[in-house]
Motif scaffolding. Structure first.
Motif: not given
Length: 134
Positions: A12-19, A28-36
């Motif tokens: 859920i958080f990865a998808r929200l960060a991607n968006l 969007g992948a950068l957001g997924e990495l950051l939230i991870g």
């Protein structure tokens, strides 16, 4: 059950960060990495109770899922790479990366050479162990 909750929160958080990152015109992948990194076991994951008390690393099951997910993430990033644009800026990127490496190494060894005698009590050269490691 705990694994399902962990995976659900991460997805859920990865998808929200991607968006969110795509909305501000960033990959969007950068957001997924950051939230991870933010909700991982070493940051907020321990505070939120996502990871068992006293365990810094995730469970073996979650580690396996994360390994597969990271491979898929890197594959997806590779598919999104614009090869023509990569080749166009390859020289500038190589010079910037190489320059950053050389300047960082020169600065680190310079600090050890300048302050090595104060820190270690022995004069240090550019090829001494501490200088090369720093």
């Amino acid at each position: 059950m705990h694994l399902v909750v962990q995976l659900g929160v991460v997805l859920i958080f990865a998808r929200l960060a991607n968006l969110a990152f795509e909305r501000i015109h960033l990959p969007g992948a950068l957001g997924e990495l950051l939230i991870g990194a933010v909700i991982g076991p070493f940051a907020l994951g321990g505070l939120l109770g996502l990871f068992p008390e006293g365990h810094a690393a995730p469970s073996p099951e979650l580690a396996g899922v994360a390994a597969v997910a990271s491979i898929l993430l890197l594959f997806t990033i590779g598919l999104e790479t614009n090869l023509a644009l990569l080749l166009r800026y390859s020289t500038a990127g190589l010079l910037a990366g190489g320059g950053g490496l050389v300047l960082s190494m020169a600065a680190g060894t310079g600090v050890v050479v300048l302050f090595g005698e104060t820190l270690y009590g022995v004069p240090m050269g550019f090829l001494s162990g501490p200088a090369l490691i720093l």
